[in-house]
Design an enzyme around this catalytic site. Structure first.
Site, short mmCIF file in Angstrom:
data_model
loop_
_atom_site.label_atom_id
_atom_site.label_comp_id
_atom_site.label_asym_id
_atom_site.label_seq_id
_atom_site.Cartn_x
_atom_site.Cartn_y
_atom_site.Cartn_z
N GLU A 185 46.95 39.45 20.49
CA GLU A 185 46.73 40.69 21.23
C GLU A 185 47.86 41.69 20.96
OE1 GLU A 185 48.12 41.33 25.03
OE2 GLU A 185 48.37 39.22 25.55
N SER A 191 42.87 40.41 37.58
CA SER A 191 42.76 40.83 36.19
C SER A 191 41.36 40.62 35.63
CB SER A 191 43.77 40.05 35.33
OG SER A 191 43.61 40.40 33.97
N ALA A 192 40.93 41.58 34.84
CA ALA A 192 39.64 41.46 34.14
C ALA A 192 39.67 40.33 33.11
CB ALA A 192 39.30 42.79 33.46
N ASP A 193 40.87 39.81 32.81
CA ASP A 193 40.96 38.66 31.89
C ASP A 193 40.11 37.49 32.38
OD1 ASP A 193 42.82 40.21 30.54
OD2 ASP A 193 44.55 38.93 31.03
N VAL A 212 44.31 40.75 26.99
CA VAL A 212 43.57 39.50 26.73
C VAL A 212 42.07 39.78 26.76
CG1 VAL A 212 42.99 37.24 27.69
CG2 VAL A 212 45.39 37.95 27.52
N LYS A 218 46.55 51.05 27.53
CA LYS A 218 46.40 49.60 27.75
C LYS A 218 44.92 49.34 27.97
CE LYS A 218 47.63 46.05 31.19
NZ LYS A 218 48.42 45.75 32.41
N LYS A 235 50.42 34.12 34.06
CA LYS A 235 51.81 34.52 34.30
C LYS A 235 52.23 34.14 35.73
CE LYS A 235 51.10 38.66 32.34
NZ LYS A 235 50.12 38.50 31.27
N ASP A 265 43.69 43.23 43.45
CA ASP A 265 44.10 43.25 42.05
C ASP A 265 43.86 41.89 41.40
OD1 ASP A 265 45.25 43.56 39.58
OD2 ASP A 265 47.07 44.54 40.32
N1 PSU Z 1 51.13 37.66 27.78
C1 PSU Z 1 52.45 37.98 27.74
N2 PSU Z 1 52.81 39.26 28.08
C2 PSU Z 1 51.89 40.22 28.42
C3 PSU Z 1 50.51 39.88 28.44
C4 PSU Z 1 50.19 38.58 28.11
O1 PSU Z 1 53.30 37.12 27.46
O2 PSU Z 1 52.27 41.36 28.72
C5 PSU Z 1 49.47 40.95 28.82
C6 PSU Z 1 48.07 40.58 28.34
O3 PSU Z 1 47.59 41.66 27.57
C7 PSU Z 1 47.26 40.44 29.62
C8 PSU Z 1 47.94 41.44 30.49
O4 PSU Z 1 45.90 40.68 29.42
O5 PSU Z 1 49.33 41.14 30.23
C9 PSU Z 1 47.56 41.31 31.95
O6 PSU Z 1 47.50 42.58 32.50
P1 PSU Z 1 46.77 42.83 33.92
O7 PSU Z 1 47.51 41.89 34.87
O8 PSU Z 1 47.00 44.28 34.23
O9 PSU Z 1 45.34 42.46 33.74
MN MN Z 2 45.32 44.36 37.56
#
Ligand code: PSU
Ligand code: MN
Length: 311
Positions: free
Chosen positions: A24, A139-141, A105, A85, A158, A137
């Site tokens: 990614e 994530s769409a992941d 992701v 993003k 994470k 909140d």
């Molecule tokens: N893995 C990492 N660092 C990151 C990410 C993943 O080690 O920054 C990113 C990925 O792109 C993941 C995003 O989809 O963080 C999550 O963002 P959000 O919580 O806004 O969905």
């Molecule tokens: Mn989010």
């Protein structure tokens, strides 16, 4: 004009049938500071090549999905300041407007699947944020894993997230969450979250088989392979817990919301730990890239399920 463009190395891999691994780009633009982001992006690609596969870092550049980036493009992205993003919601608009953006992701899974790449390595997926009962909140992941058939190799979700709730949502969505080589669900910078991984596999070949059988069953969606950070690089969970809580409180006070939350928390923890979380993040992402390459190399070509053996 096609929406997708293969880098020369990727086009060559397709012709020779070499295994491909997607990477990614949000980790580069929003996950790590310059110039460590560029060094890491290069290191992840190098890990994949050293393991006998071909890396395809995915990003949108001037209205096209680039499957694989040339080194100059990688550097351009790593230096970019206000790059979009892109998650599932943003991808089509970014392309339609001829703009550029880094894929999360979720968006990387979509692009990888369309480009015929089955395995994707990252650091950690997004998930359910702490306080999601108020902020909503999530994530769409997570939803992407439920509908796009790519195997995502990550060190879990994470650790800034609410991991029990993240696992619950993944279970509800029918996403296989597979601990790699251990029973515990890893916690990104730490090997053990204190929560069990719902499933476990111990070899790249077994992960590849599970991917192929899921496809043969006609089940939509991918699988999350939760690969623990190498022991030598981990930061114990108890050490990080108070710092994560502090970063969380500061983010709430500063009114950080939506797409800005994850980048803010990662950056703040990097500051609070004098760079230790960043170094661990790099180590775990490299470890995931290595494993993803071995899985891609092990992917079997299954017979068409419609024409199975006679009983
Ligand atoms: N893995 C990492 N660092 C990151 C990410 C993943 O080690 O920054 C990113 C990925 O792109 C993941 C995003 O989809 O963080 C999550 O963002 P959000 O919580 O806004 O969905
Ligand atoms: Mn989010």
């Amino acid at each position: 004009m096609s929406l997708f463009v293969d880098a020369p190395e990727v086009a060559k891999a397709r012709r020779s049938g070499a295994p491909l691994v997607a990477l990614e780009s949000t980790i580069i633009t929003h996950g790590m500071p310059w110039p460590v982001n560029l060094e890491t992006a290069r290191a992840l690609e190098a890990e994949i090549r050293a393991a006998g596969a071909v890396p395809a870092t995915i990003a949108v550049m001037a209205g096209r999905v680039h499957v694989g980036l040339r080194d100059a493009e990688l550097e351009q992205l790593a230096r970019a300041q206000d790059v979009m993003k892109l998650s599932r919601a943003d991808l089509a608009l970014c392309l339609a407007e001829g703009r550029s953006g880094a894929t999360t992701v979720a968006a990387t899974m979509i692009c990888a699947a369309r480009a015929g790449i089955a395995v994707f390595a990252t650091g950690g997926i997004g998930g359910v944020h702490r306080g999601a009962e108020d902020s909503f909140d999530i994530s769409a992941d997570l939803h992407e894993l439920a509908q796009t058939s790519v195997t995502v190799v990550a060190a879990g979700a994470k650790a800034i997230l609410d991991l029990p709730k993240t696992l619950e949502v993944l279970e509800t969505l029918g996403v296989p969450v597979i601990g790699y080589g251990q029973d515990a669900f890893p916690a990104f910078w730490s090997r053990d979250s204190g929560l069990p991984a719902p499933l476990r596999l111990d070899s790249p070949a077994a992960v590849a088989r599970a991917h192929a059988v899921r496809a043969a069953l006609g089940l939509p969606g991918g699988q999350l392979l939760a690969n623990p950070i190498p022991a030598a690089d981990e930061i114990p969970r108890t050490e990080l817990a108070p710092l994560i809580a502090q970063a969380q409180t500061e983010a709430a006070r500063a009114g950080i919301a939506a797409k800005a939350v994850t980048p803010y928390l990662l950056q703040r923890l990097n500051e609070l730990t004098d760079g230790r979380t960043l170094r661990a993040n790099i180590a775990l992402a490299r470890n995931n890239a290595r494993l993803a390459a071995r899985i891609a190399a092990a992917l079997p070509t299954l017979p068409d399920p419609q024409h199975g053996d006679p009983a």
